[in-house]
Motif scaffolding. Sequence first.
Motif, PDB file in Angstrom:
ATOM      1  N   GLU A  45       0.824  -1.211   0.000  1.00 43.30           N
ATOM      2  CA  GLU A  45       0.000   0.000   0.000  1.00 43.30           C
ATOM      3  C   GLU A  45       0.856   1.258   0.000  1.00 43.30           C
ATOM      4  O   GLU A  45       1.816   1.360   0.770  1.00 43.30           O
ATOM      5  CB  GLU A  45      -0.895   0.037   1.240  1.00 43.30           C
ATOM      6  CG  GLU A  45      -2.039  -0.945   1.213  1.00 43.30           C
ATOM      7  CD  GLU A  45      -3.175  -0.506   0.326  1.00 43.30           C
ATOM      8  OE1 GLU A  45      -3.458   0.704   0.229  1.00 43.30           O
ATOM      9  OE2 GLU A  45      -3.799  -1.389  -0.274  1.00 43.30           O
ATOM     10  N   ALA A  46       0.483   2.177  -0.831  1.00 39.56           N
ATOM     11  CA  ALA A  46       1.120   3.496  -0.813  1.00 39.56           C
ATOM     12  C   ALA A  46       0.442   4.349   0.261  1.00 39.56           C
ATOM     13  O   ALA A  46      -0.754   4.184   0.521  1.00 39.56           O
ATOM     14  CB  ALA A  46       0.980   4.162  -2.174  1.00 39.56           C
ATOM     15  N   PRO A  47       1.181   5.267   0.892  1.00 36.26           N
ATOM     16  CA  PRO A  47       0.553   6.166   1.862  1.00 36.26           C
ATOM     17  C   PRO A  47      -0.601   6.921   1.210  1.00 36.26           C
ATOM     18  O   PRO A  47      -0.507   7.237   0.024  1.00 36.26           O
ATOM     19  CB  PRO A  47       1.690   7.111   2.257  1.00 36.26           C
ATOM     20  CG  PRO A  47       2.933   6.329   1.966  1.00 36.26           C
ATOM     21  CD  PRO A  47       2.605   5.476   0.779  1.00 36.26           C
ATOM     22  N   PRO A  48      -1.672   7.168   1.897  1.00 38.48           N
ATOM     23  CA  PRO A  48      -1.823   7.044   3.336  1.00 38.48           C
ATOM     24  C   PRO A  48      -2.130   5.630   3.819  1.00 38.48           C
ATOM     25  O   PRO A  48      -2.303   5.409   5.019  1.00 38.48           O
ATOM     26  CB  PRO A  48      -2.975   7.992   3.652  1.00 38.48           C
ATOM     27  CG  PRO A  48      -3.841   7.910   2.428  1.00 38.48           C
ATOM     28  CD  PRO A  48      -2.878   7.750   1.279  1.00 38.48           C
ATOM     29  N   GLY A  49      -2.210   4.662   2.909  1.00 36.95           N
ATOM     30  CA  GLY A  49      -2.389   3.278   3.321  1.00 36.95           C
ATOM     31  C   GLY A  49      -1.139   2.760   4.005  1.00 36.95           C
ATOM     32  O   GLY A  49      -0.122   3.459   4.110  1.00 36.95           O
ATOM     33  N   GLY A  72     -13.567   9.426  -1.942  1.00 35.80           N
ATOM     34  CA  GLY A  72     -14.662  10.402  -1.938  1.00 35.80           C
ATOM     35  C   GLY A  72     -15.555  10.290  -0.729  1.00 35.80           C
ATOM     36  O   GLY A  72     -15.078  10.225   0.399  1.00 35.80           O
ATOM     37  N   PRO A  73     -16.883  10.220  -0.947  1.00 40.07           N
ATOM     38  CA  PRO A  73     -17.829  10.206   0.159  1.00 40.07           C
ATOM     39  C   PRO A  73     -17.714   8.972   1.064  1.00 40.07           C
ATOM     40  O   PRO A  73     -18.262   8.958   2.149  1.00 40.07           O
ATOM     41  CB  PRO A  73     -19.205  10.240  -0.529  1.00 40.07           C
ATOM     42  CG  PRO A  73     -18.941  10.841  -1.865  1.00 40.07           C
ATOM     43  CD  PRO A  73     -17.569  10.382  -2.246  1.00 40.07           C
ATOM     44  N   GLY A  74     -16.963   7.956   0.622  1.00 37.74           N
ATOM     45  CA  GLY A  74     -16.763   6.770   1.456  1.00 37.74           C
ATOM     46  C   GLY A  74     -15.416   6.741   2.147  1.00 37.74           C
ATOM     47  O   GLY A  74     -15.070   5.758   2.805  1.00 37.74           O
ATOM     48  N   ALA A  75     -14.646   7.806   2.028  1.00 43.04           N
ATOM     49  CA  ALA A  75     -13.266   7.814   2.515  1.00 43.04           C
ATOM     50  C   ALA A  75     -13.140   7.811   4.036  1.00 43.04           C
ATOM     51  O   ALA A  75     -12.039   7.697   4.556  1.00 43.04           O
ATOM     52  CB  ALA A  75     -12.511   9.015   1.937  1.00 43.04           C
ATOM     53  N   ALA A 101      -4.329  -3.360  12.806  1.00 41.26           N
ATOM     54  CA  ALA A 101      -5.055  -2.606  11.773  1.00 41.26           C
ATOM     55  C   ALA A 101      -6.172  -1.759  12.388  1.00 41.26           C
ATOM     56  O   ALA A 101      -6.370  -0.604  11.986  1.00 41.26           O
ATOM     57  CB  ALA A 101      -5.624  -3.560  10.724  1.00 41.26           C
ATOM     58  N   LEU A 102      -6.890  -2.321  13.346  1.00 41.03           N
ATOM     59  CA  LEU A 102      -7.962  -1.566  14.001  1.00 41.03           C
ATOM     60  C   LEU A 102      -7.402  -0.367  14.762  1.00 41.03           C
ATOM     61  O   LEU A 102      -7.967   0.732  14.689  1.00 41.03           O
ATOM     62  CB  LEU A 102      -8.744  -2.482  14.946  1.00 41.03           C
ATOM     63  CG  LEU A 102      -9.662  -3.491  14.258  1.00 41.03           C
ATOM     64  CD1 LEU A 102     -10.126  -4.556  15.247  1.00 41.03           C
ATOM     65  CD2 LEU A 102     -10.853  -2.790  13.614  1.00 41.03           C
ATOM     66  N   THR A 103      -6.307  -0.563  15.458  1.00 39.40           N
ATOM     67  CA  THR A 103      -5.676   0.541  16.188  1.00 39.40           C
ATOM     68  C   THR A 103      -5.236   1.630  15.220  1.00 39.40           C
ATOM     69  O   THR A 103      -5.491   2.822  15.436  1.00 39.40           O
ATOM     70  CB  THR A 103      -4.478   0.024  17.010  1.00 39.40           C
ATOM     71  OG1 THR A 103      -4.959  -0.913  17.973  1.00 39.40           O
ATOM     72  CG2 THR A 103      -3.744   1.163  17.712  1.00 39.40           C
ATOM     73  N   TRP A 104      -4.578   1.215  14.138  1.00 40.46           N
ATOM     74  CA  TRP A 104      -4.129   2.178  13.136  1.00 40.46           C
ATOM     75  C   TRP A 104      -5.304   2.975  12.579  1.00 40.46           C
ATOM     76  O   TRP A 104      -5.245   4.206  12.477  1.00 40.46           O
ATOM     77  CB  TRP A 104      -3.395   1.449  12.001  1.00 40.46           C
ATOM     78  CG  TRP A 104      -3.038   2.334  10.857  1.00 40.46           C
ATOM     79  CD1 TRP A 104      -1.941   3.142  10.750  1.00 40.46           C
ATOM     80  CD2 TRP A 104      -3.798   2.543   9.665  1.00 40.46           C
ATOM     81  NE1 TRP A 104      -1.966   3.827   9.554  1.00 40.46           N
ATOM     82  CE2 TRP A 104      -3.098   3.479   8.868  1.00 40.46           C
ATOM     83  CE3 TRP A 104      -4.991   2.016   9.174  1.00 40.46           C
ATOM     84  CZ2 TRP A 104      -3.567   3.899   7.632  1.00 40.46           C
ATOM     85  CZ3 TRP A 104      -5.454   2.431   7.943  1.00 40.46           C
ATOM     86  CH2 TRP A 104      -4.742   3.368   7.185  1.00 40.46           C
ATOM     87  N   ALA A 105      -6.382   2.282  12.211  1.00 34.65           N
ATOM     88  CA  ALA A 105      -7.539   2.952  11.606  1.00 34.65           C
ATOM     89  C   ALA A 105      -8.167   3.951  12.572  1.00 34.65           C
ATOM     90  O   ALA A 105      -8.554   5.058  12.159  1.00 34.65           O
ATOM     91  CB  ALA A 105      -8.569   1.917  11.151  1.00 34.65           C
ATOM     92  N   ARG A 106      -8.265   3.585  13.825  1.00 35.81           N
ATOM     93  CA  ARG A 106      -8.816   4.516  14.821  1.00 35.81           C
ATOM     94  C   ARG A 106      -7.922   5.757  14.949  1.00 35.81           C
ATOM     95  O   ARG A 106      -8.419   6.879  14.997  1.00 35.81           O
ATOM     96  CB  ARG A 106      -8.966   3.815  16.168  1.00 35.81           C
ATOM     97  CG  ARG A 106     -10.135   2.872  16.222  1.00 35.81           C
ATOM     98  CD  ARG A 106     -10.287   2.287  17.632  1.00 35.81           C
ATOM     99  NE  ARG A 106     -11.451   1.432  17.694  1.00 35.81           N
ATOM    100  CZ  ARG A 106     -11.401   0.095  17.659  1.00 35.81           C
ATOM    101  NH1 ARG A 106     -10.241  -0.537  17.584  1.00 35.81           N
ATOM    102  NH2 ARG A 106     -12.521  -0.607  17.710  1.00 35.81           N
ATOM    103  N   LEU A 107      -6.610   5.528  15.014  1.00 39.64           N
ATOM    104  CA  LEU A 107      -5.672   6.648  15.136  1.00 39.64           C
ATOM    105  C   LEU A 107      -5.697   7.559  13.912  1.00 39.64           C
ATOM    106  O   LEU A 107      -5.433   8.764  14.029  1.00 39.64           O
ATOM    107  CB  LEU A 107      -4.249   6.133  15.371  1.00 39.64           C
ATOM    108  CG  LEU A 107      -3.996   5.507  16.742  1.00 39.64           C
ATOM    109  CD1 LEU A 107      -2.617   4.861  16.788  1.00 39.64           C
ATOM    110  CD2 LEU A 107      -4.146   6.547  17.856  1.00 39.64           C
ATOM    111  N   GLN A 108      -6.036   7.006  12.748  1.00 43.01           N
ATOM    112  CA  GLN A 108      -6.127   7.801  11.524  1.00 43.01           C
ATOM    113  C   GLN A 108      -7.440   8.574  11.439  1.00 43.01           C
ATOM    114  O   GLN A 108      -7.632   9.377  10.535  1.00 43.01           O
ATOM    115  CB  GLN A 108      -5.989   6.898  10.288  1.00 43.01           C
ATOM    116  CG  GLN A 108      -4.643   6.205  10.178  1.00 43.01           C
ATOM    117  CD  GLN A 108      -3.488   7.188  10.169  1.00 43.01           C
ATOM    118  OE1 GLN A 108      -3.452   8.115   9.368  1.00 43.01           O
ATOM    119  NE2 GLN A 108      -2.540   7.000  11.062  1.00 43.01           N
ATOM    120  N   GLY A 109      -8.372   8.305  12.358  1.00 40.64           N
ATOM    121  CA  GLY A 109      -9.634   9.039  12.391  1.00 40.64           C
ATOM    122  C   GLY A 109     -10.750   8.447  11.556  1.00 40.64           C
ATOM    123  O   GLY A 109     -11.768   9.104  11.313  1.00 40.64           O
TER     124      GLY A 109
END
Length: 161
Positions: A45-49, A72-75, A101-109
Motif C-alpha cells: 500500500e502506498a501512503p496514506p495506506g 470520496g464520500p466513502g473515505a 489494523a484496528l488501532t491504526w484505523a482509529r488513530l487515523q480518524g
Amino acid sequence: MRIREFVAEDWSQVWPIVEEVIRARETFPYDPAMTTEQAYGMWAEAPPGRTVVAVDGERVLGTAKMGTNRPGPGAHVSTASFMVAADARGRGVGTALCRDALTWARLQGYAGMQFNAVVESNMSAVELYLREGFAVVGTVPGAFRHPTLGRVGLHVMYQEF
C-alpha cells in the motif's frame, strides 16, 4: 512476535505467503495466476495506506495491508486484508494483525472498518473478526468459487468505531 512496517526487502518472504493463499483459491478472491510483480503492486500500500509484517526474529509470519475502503464520500471508512503463513496459523498472528489494523484505523480518524469479501467458509477468519467486534452486515450468495465446496457466499463485515 512483533508487528512492524513492511519494507521492500520483506517481499522475498511475503510473496510466498501471498502466493500460497491466492493459489489455494480458498480464502481470497484474487487471481490465482497473479505474478509476483502484480501481487506486489496490489499488496504494498502506498501512503496514506499501510502494509505491515508480523515477524518472529527475522522470519515473516504474516502480513496485512490497510487503507481507505472507498474514495470520496466513502473515505471515512477503512479496510484491511490479512494473510498468515500456513505453518504460523493458529498462533495468534491473524489476531495481532487485525488488532494492529484496528488501532491504526482509529488513530487515523476513520469512522469504522469494512471488509468487502470475507469468504463465508473461511471460518477461522469469520470467527476472528466476530471476536474482534465486526458484524456480518450482508452476504452475497454464491459470489466465491471455492475449489472443493463450489459456490459459497462472500460476507461484507463491518465495525463502527
